[in-house]
Design an enzyme around this catalytic site. Structure first.
Site, PDB file in Angstrom:
ATOM      1  N   TRP A 106       0.672  -1.101   0.367  1.00  0.00           N
ATOM      2  CA  TRP A 106       0.044  -0.105   0.131  1.00  0.00           C
ATOM      3  C   TRP A 106       0.841   1.189   0.016  1.00  0.00           C
ATOM      4  O   TRP A 106       0.435   2.428  -0.752  1.00  0.00           O
ATOM      5  CB  TRP A 106      -1.101  -0.015   1.254  1.00  0.00           C
ATOM      6  CG  TRP A 106      -1.848  -1.269   1.239  1.00  0.00           C
ATOM      7  CD1 TRP A 106      -1.890  -2.346   1.839  1.00  0.00           C
ATOM      8  CD2 TRP A 106      -2.881  -1.481  -0.016  1.00  0.00           C
ATOM      9  NE1 TRP A 106      -2.753  -3.265   1.624  1.00  0.00           N
ATOM     10  CE2 TRP A 106      -3.569  -3.017   0.420  1.00  0.00           C
ATOM     11  CE3 TRP A 106      -3.341  -0.593  -0.989  1.00  0.00           C
ATOM     12  CZ2 TRP A 106      -4.396  -3.419  -0.482  1.00  0.00           C
ATOM     13  CZ3 TRP A 106      -4.488  -1.174  -1.800  1.00  0.00           C
ATOM     14  CH2 TRP A 106      -4.774  -2.340  -1.507  1.00  0.00           C
ATOM     15  N   ASP A 177      -1.464   6.984   6.457  1.00  0.00           N
ATOM     16  CA  ASP A 177      -2.498   6.302   5.873  1.00  0.00           C
ATOM     17  C   ASP A 177      -2.897   5.126   6.884  1.00  0.00           C
ATOM     18  O   ASP A 177      -2.190   4.029   7.104  1.00  0.00           O
ATOM     19  CB  ASP A 177      -2.027   5.346   4.508  1.00  0.00           C
ATOM     20  CG  ASP A 177      -3.145   4.497   4.210  1.00  0.00           C
ATOM     21  OD1 ASP A 177      -4.516   4.224   4.746  1.00  0.00           O
ATOM     22  OD2 ASP A 177      -2.725   3.588   3.359  1.00  0.00           O
ATOM     23  N   LYS A 201     -12.611  -0.938   7.802  1.00  0.00           N
ATOM     24  CA  LYS A 201     -11.926  -2.033   8.495  1.00  0.00           C
ATOM     25  C   LYS A 201     -12.324  -1.609   9.954  1.00  0.00           C
ATOM     26  O   LYS A 201     -13.084  -2.409  10.649  1.00  0.00           O
ATOM     27  CB  LYS A 201     -10.577  -2.036   8.275  1.00  0.00           C
ATOM     28  CG  LYS A 201     -10.257  -2.610   6.851  1.00  0.00           C
ATOM     29  CD  LYS A 201      -8.731  -2.169   6.773  1.00  0.00           C
ATOM     30  CE  LYS A 201      -8.382  -2.143   5.201  1.00  0.00           C
ATOM     31  NZ  LYS A 201      -8.442  -3.559   4.620  1.00  0.00           N
TER      32      LYS A 201
END
Lengths: 366, 366
Positions: A106, A177, A201
């Protein structure tokens, strides 16, 4: 109305499990919000009813995370993927350099989008050891004058997590992030220039992105940037510039109320630490049958990644676990093995069930 | 479980009313999808269960609209507002010109974003008459070689709608913002290069955007455009490049199934025409007490805008209507008066109730 509904243990990496009381309230009110006569799926985003939900969620984010004055809380769309572009479009001036801490797939994707806008300097990386750790803070080599430093606090694929924040050069904003570990424990927002998180999430459902941004960073953006991509657009209109993801914000509001009612982020930390410790203890106590991917000091509380002696055993493990009501345990293809995602809403009983299954499986197969 | 729930008539301009059977099914299955043991709010977007929903919705769009081969159906985020930027970023080459048909506030916003990317030529406009009509097709003056022509098929604020498509120069793709009238009647997709629509009026909930794009337009985009903003990114991965708005796609799937089961787009057209005709007949038959904003040949089937003799009467009308269970009738501030949004899912009984209320109000106040 749902007590007789069969629910399994959902170890999915995301979208992921929500608190059952949140699901039950959303279900109860889905056809018509009490006293409103319309579904939350149908109400105008300009209505007083929705303003109370949206501003309520914003206030709850501030309360829960202790967001100091001088920050905006924004509800956006497009997930972390759109943030990979919005961060440099807003914060990286033409000709500037941004420093990226490379801790997995990511963070690599984030850096790739930034490189379309300006220069990217990889200040530290654990790529050489298959992203099995968070690089030591002391290992970072900053560029001369970075526009910001970008980190990924939790790495879902590799199962690593920062337990100590990096320290950028003085005055350089830290951008995080936090998609996969936001609000898993207390956070000192004042250490960050910007925090972003896809909501699916720990916060809400897919389709909502939370952004917490320091006000002085709102004015860096070029005038001709796309209007939706400017943080200032949404800050000015308090997330109501255009139609926001109404239902995602509603679910966020319910999740935050639930978190506040269960001890806030301190409570979340206690529960998450206990769940993670139980699972890592099971791995470490297996005499090498289960082998963790992440180095011990970089272990994630959210995604526990481990291998078995053979791929054949790993396949059998995943299949038998699924049959036993433990779903979503297959690891990401780039690491292989097992990944147990145990986000905020994942119950301790589910971890206990997995630990018991692991012991039983080892007895039978080991 | 919802039969005793009190629901009012929701004339909101969007987010807007959904079919009651859709709400009831979503409610029934919200805590756990049958046979899955997880909520649709929690399932992985990489699961077989979600693939069936997502690809099923894609197939239903194709079936319902008769989408020919050579088009992609995409499920995105960011609403029409992000499309205002994505369209020029993908279709307008540096130095190129795009032609915009100016029919209201939304088309002006779309043109403003395009002007950040290239040149914009306003090929026709009804601004001089307060956007009370759709410009005649013959009135358009095209630029020498437009990259595309952009239209807004229905204008929520002013209550106008195209009932005949514009005819761009040969070979120039027509791009349509169909956010507020998509699937209100049959559509000849082959006439368009690209159709986009925020889902929160006729399709699903806020937070989902439908895009139908002709394949030859996917390759115009510059390599260094933000990855999320390239249509090709999502076409390649069948809307699963990153986590899509799962619940919005699920609701879309239910809505499309409902449309298919109730006569498809022909059925929608019959219902919408009848509802609109009833309401316009009430306006035209009021002896001038109610005055429509839109010229008769440009009247929208989705948003019916009209004025009363005084602003004071308009305020009283909105208040008394609300008390009578007719909510969301206040017109947009730029037109004033009344706006009745009667999208696909709005029931004919609701129109009958409004028509009866209008007659009664006129008797008392006229």
């Amino acid at each position: 109305m749902s007590t007789s509904v069969h629910r399994i243990h959902n170890f999915s990496a995301g979208p992921a499990i929500l608190p059952l009381p949140v699901l039950e309230q959303a279900q109860r009110d889905l056809v018509a919000l009490p006293g409103v006569g319309m579904s939350v799926l149908e109400i105008s985003h300009r209505s007083k009813v929705f303003e109370a939900i949206c501003y309520g969620a914003e206030e709850n984010v501030k309360k829960l995370a202790g967001v100091p004055d001088g920050y905006h809380v924004l509800f956006l769309q497009g997930g972390a993927t759109l943030q990979f572009s919005m961060v440099p479009i807003n914060l990286l001036p033409a000709g500037g350099t941004a420093d990226y801490l490379e801790t997995g797939a990511w963070s690599e994707k984030a850096a790739k989008e930034a490189a379309k806008v300006g220069s990217v300097h990889v200040a530290a990386s654990s790529k050489a050891t298959q992203f099995d750790r968070i690089p030591a803070t002391s290992a970072a080599s900053w560029s001369a004058s970075p526009a910001y430093v970008h980190m990924t606090s939790n790495n879902t694929i590799f199962g690593t997590q920062y337990h100590q924040l990096p320290e950028p050069p003085a005055g350089v904003p830290l951008v995080n992030d936090a998609s996969s570990d936001i609000f898993c424990r207390p956070v000192d927002v004042s250490r960050f220039g910007l925090i972003y998180a896809g909501a699916q999430k720990n916060l809400s459902i897919a389709g909502l992105t939370l952004v917490i941004v320091r006000d002085d960073l709102l004015s860096r953006v070029a005038a001709n940037a796309p209007i939706y991509l400017k943080y200032s657009t949404h800050a000015k209109e308090r997330s109501l510039y255009n139609t926001p993801p109404v239902f995602g914000i509603y679910v966020l509001h319910l999740v935050l109320e639930h978190l506040l009612a269960t001890g806030g982020l301190d409570g979340a930390e206690r529960r998450n630490r206990r769940k993670a410790e139980k699972l890592y203890a099971a791995i470490d106590g297996s005499g090498g049958f289960y082998r963790g991917h992440a180095q011990p000091d970089s272990r994630s509380w959210m995604n526990v990644t481990y291998r078995l002696p053979t791929e054949e055993l790993e396949q059998r493990f995943v299949q038998e676990a699924k049959a036993a009501g433990l779903d979503g345990l297959k690891g990401h293809r780039s690491v292989g093995g097992i990944r147990a995602s145990i986000y905020n809403a994942f119950p301790e009983e589910g971890v206990d069930a997995l630990v018991a299954f692991m012991a039983d499986f080892q007895r039978r197969a080991g």
